[in-house]
Scaffold this motif. Sequence first.
Motif, PDB file in Angstrom:
ATOM      1  N   UNK A   1      13.674  64.445  12.517  1.00 52.57           N
ATOM      2  CA  UNK A   1      14.869  64.459  13.355  1.00 52.57           C
ATOM      3  C   UNK A   1      14.537  64.152  14.807  1.00 52.57           C
ATOM      4  N   UNK A   2      13.347  64.539  15.229  1.00 53.92           N
ATOM      5  CA  UNK A   2      12.961  64.343  16.629  1.00 53.92           C
ATOM      6  C   UNK A   2      12.594  62.901  16.943  1.00 53.92           C
ATOM      7  N   UNK A   3      12.270  62.101  15.920  1.00 55.55           N
ATOM      8  CA  UNK A   3      11.870  60.721  16.184  1.00 55.55           C
ATOM      9  C   UNK A   3      12.866  59.701  15.652  1.00 55.55           C
ATOM     10  N   UNK A   4      13.866  60.134  14.855  1.00 61.74           N
ATOM     11  CA  UNK A   4      14.880  59.206  14.376  1.00 61.74           C
ATOM     12  C   UNK A   4      15.759  58.794  15.557  1.00 61.74           C
ATOM     13  N   UNK A   5      15.975  57.494  15.807  1.00 63.60           N
ATOM     14  CA  UNK A   5      16.654  57.062  17.033  1.00 63.60           C
ATOM     15  C   UNK A   5      18.082  57.549  17.176  1.00 63.60           C
TER      16      UNK A   5
ATOM     17  N   UNK B   1      19.376  60.355  15.357  1.00 63.74           N
ATOM     18  CA  UNK B   1      19.359  61.817  15.303  1.00 63.74           C
ATOM     19  C   UNK B   1      18.910  62.435  16.617  1.00 63.74           C
ATOM     20  N   UNK B   2      17.962  61.795  17.284  1.00 67.30           N
ATOM     21  CA  UNK B   2      17.464  62.372  18.533  1.00 67.30           C
ATOM     22  C   UNK B   2      18.543  62.358  19.602  1.00 67.30           C
ATOM     23  N   UNK B   3      19.373  61.313  19.630  1.00 68.21           N
ATOM     24  CA  UNK B   3      20.463  61.261  20.608  1.00 68.21           C
ATOM     25  C   UNK B   3      21.518  62.308  20.275  1.00 68.21           C
ATOM     26  N   UNK B   4      21.920  62.388  19.024  1.00 66.65           N
ATOM     27  CA  UNK B   4      22.924  63.367  18.614  1.00 66.65           C
ATOM     28  C   UNK B   4      22.451  64.791  18.876  1.00 66.65           C
ATOM     29  N   UNK B   5      21.191  65.071  18.532  1.00 63.34           N
ATOM     30  CA  UNK B   5      20.666  66.413  18.738  1.00 63.34           C
ATOM     31  C   UNK B   5      20.588  66.785  20.204  1.00 63.34           C
ATOM     32  N   UNK B   6      20.191  65.831  21.032  1.00 58.32           N
ATOM     33  CA  UNK B   6      20.075  66.102  22.466  1.00 58.32           C
ATOM     34  C   UNK B   6      21.451  66.357  23.074  1.00 58.32           C
ATOM     35  N   UNK B   7      22.442  65.577  22.682  1.00 61.28           N
ATOM     36  CA  UNK B   7      23.795  65.768  23.205  1.00 61.28           C
ATOM     37  C   UNK B   7      24.395  67.084  22.717  1.00 61.28           C
TER      38      UNK B   7
ATOM     39  N   UNK C   1      23.680  59.906  30.047  1.00 60.90           N
ATOM     40  CA  UNK C   1      23.201  58.814  29.215  1.00 60.90           C
ATOM     41  C   UNK C   1      24.291  57.795  28.943  1.00 60.90           C
ATOM     42  N   UNK C   2      25.555  58.193  29.097  1.00 58.88           N
ATOM     43  CA  UNK C   2      26.626  57.201  29.069  1.00 58.88           C
ATOM     44  C   UNK C   2      26.521  56.243  30.243  1.00 58.88           C
ATOM     45  N   UNK C   3      26.205  56.805  31.421  1.00 56.88           N
ATOM     46  CA  UNK C   3      25.995  55.959  32.601  1.00 56.88           C
ATOM     47  C   UNK C   3      24.790  55.051  32.408  1.00 56.88           C
ATOM     48  N   UNK C   4      23.737  55.593  31.783  1.00 61.22           N
ATOM     49  CA  UNK C   4      22.552  54.783  31.497  1.00 61.22           C
ATOM     50  C   UNK C   4      22.901  53.638  30.553  1.00 61.22           C
ATOM     51  N   UNK C   5      23.720  53.927  29.550  1.00 65.98           N
ATOM     52  CA  UNK C   5      24.130  52.883  28.609  1.00 65.98           C
ATOM     53  C   UNK C   5      24.876  51.751  29.331  1.00 65.98           C
ATOM     54  N   UNK C   6      25.829  52.114  30.172  1.00 63.89           N
ATOM     55  CA  UNK C   6      26.594  51.093  30.894  1.00 63.89           C
ATOM     56  C   UNK C   6      25.689  50.260  31.794  1.00 63.89           C
ATOM     57  N   UNK C   7      24.787  50.932  32.515  1.00 66.05           N
ATOM     58  CA  UNK C   7      23.897  50.206  33.413  1.00 66.05           C
ATOM     59  C   UNK C   7      23.017  49.227  32.645  1.00 66.05           C
ATOM     60  N   UNK C   8      22.397  49.700  31.573  1.00 67.58           N
ATOM     61  CA  UNK C   8      21.483  48.847  30.826  1.00 67.58           C
ATOM     62  C   UNK C   8      22.219  47.766  30.044  1.00 67.58           C
ATOM     63  N   UNK C   9      23.447  48.041  29.619  1.00 72.33           N
ATOM     64  CA  UNK C   9      24.257  47.004  28.974  1.00 72.33           C
ATOM     65  C   UNK C   9      24.480  45.851  29.943  1.00 72.33           C
TER      66      UNK C   9
ATOM     67  N   UNK D   1      12.820  59.824  24.359  1.00 71.56           N
ATOM     68  CA  UNK D   1      13.113  59.074  23.142  1.00 71.56           C
ATOM     69  C   UNK D   1      14.566  58.678  23.040  1.00 71.56           C
ATOM     70  N   UNK D   2      15.465  59.595  23.413  1.00 73.10           N
ATOM     71  CA  UNK D   2      16.894  59.283  23.369  1.00 73.10           C
ATOM     72  C   UNK D   2      17.244  58.175  24.354  1.00 73.10           C
ATOM     73  N   UNK D   3      16.661  58.246  25.537  1.00 78.02           N
ATOM     74  CA  UNK D   3      16.943  57.212  26.542  1.00 78.02           C
ATOM     75  C   UNK D   3      16.446  55.852  26.073  1.00 78.02           C
ATOM     76  N   UNK D   4      15.256  55.827  25.452  1.00 77.00           N
ATOM     77  CA  UNK D   4      14.736  54.552  24.945  1.00 77.00           C
ATOM     78  C   UNK D   4      15.610  54.017  23.816  1.00 77.00           C
ATOM     79  N   UNK D   5      16.158  54.901  22.993  1.00 78.53           N
ATOM     80  CA  UNK D   5      17.056  54.463  21.927  1.00 78.53           C
ATOM     81  C   UNK D   5      18.297  53.800  22.511  1.00 78.53           C
ATOM     82  N   UNK D   6      18.841  54.394  23.566  1.00 74.94           N
ATOM     83  CA  UNK D   6      20.038  53.839  24.204  1.00 74.94           C
ATOM     84  C   UNK D   6      19.726  52.492  24.845  1.00 74.94           C
ATOM     85  N   UNK D   7      18.592  52.400  25.521  1.00 72.55           N
ATOM     86  CA  UNK D   7      18.197  51.131  26.138  1.00 72.55           C
ATOM     87  C   UNK D   7      18.002  50.051  25.075  1.00 72.55           C
ATOM     88  N   UNK D   8      17.378  50.414  23.961  1.00 67.75           N
ATOM     89  CA  UNK D   8      17.168  49.443  22.883  1.00 67.75           C
ATOM     90  C   UNK D   8      18.494  48.977  22.299  1.00 67.75           C
TER      91      UNK D   8
END
Length: 243
Positions: free
Chosen positions: A30-34, A36-42, A52-60, A174-181
């Motif tokens: 769960x800690x490394x699934x891209x 699951x890690x976002x859902x668990x952190x939120x 991380x919503x702001x991060x998503x918009x910026x990186x998009x 890990x969650x931030x990298x998932x969002x950036x990816x």
Amino acid sequence: AGLSVLAGLYGLFVLPESLPPEQRAPLTWRAIHPVAVVRGLWRDYPVLVGWQGALFLMMFAISGVNSIFLLYVLYRFGWTPKSIGLYSTVVVLAGLTVQSLLVARAIKWLGERGALVWGTVVQTAAVCLSGFAVTGVQFTLAVLVMTLGGVADPARTAIMNRIIGPSDRGRLSGASRSIVSLTGVIAPAPFALLFAAVSKAGPASPWSGAPFFVCAAVLVASLAVTLRSLRRTPEAAAAAEAG
């Protein structure tokens, strides 16, 4: 590939682990699934949804214009491979200078919040100027201004790291990298379609810069979400109670 292997070996054998054993989280699927890690952190830190919503918009926005960069400079400025190589060298050196010399000073002068907000403002304005540039030199100067806004990224990371506990910082990374990816997957298509549409007007048309104007608009939205998130962090709540 070879440099990546060397970097990995350096991290494995030279860089020390920053967390003491009692603060290290166990490694689980769960800690490394891209996802699951976002859902668990939120779930555990709801305030991070905005961050991380702001991060998503910026990186998009940034991923979108980066995906069409080569097509854009070839189309609008007629750059050659040599021009692109020189541009890339100058911009990378500018970025390294900002990260190594300016970030600490900007945070000292403006504070983390000030560096985050003003860095994002500078990035947004510079992206908009990039769209108005009619020569390669003007475009490069605008991008160099944009690199100054790079002081925002370390400030954002520092603020988010303080929201969570020490043992969860790996989850945050890990969650931030998932969002950036994710933005790297979904952003190129809409920006490529937009560029294809506006390019029909010719390279001299002001509409040619539309992808950069859209990028700037999305960055404004990211800044708005960031400002809202700043007011909802535990630090802001504590300051309000103290006042």
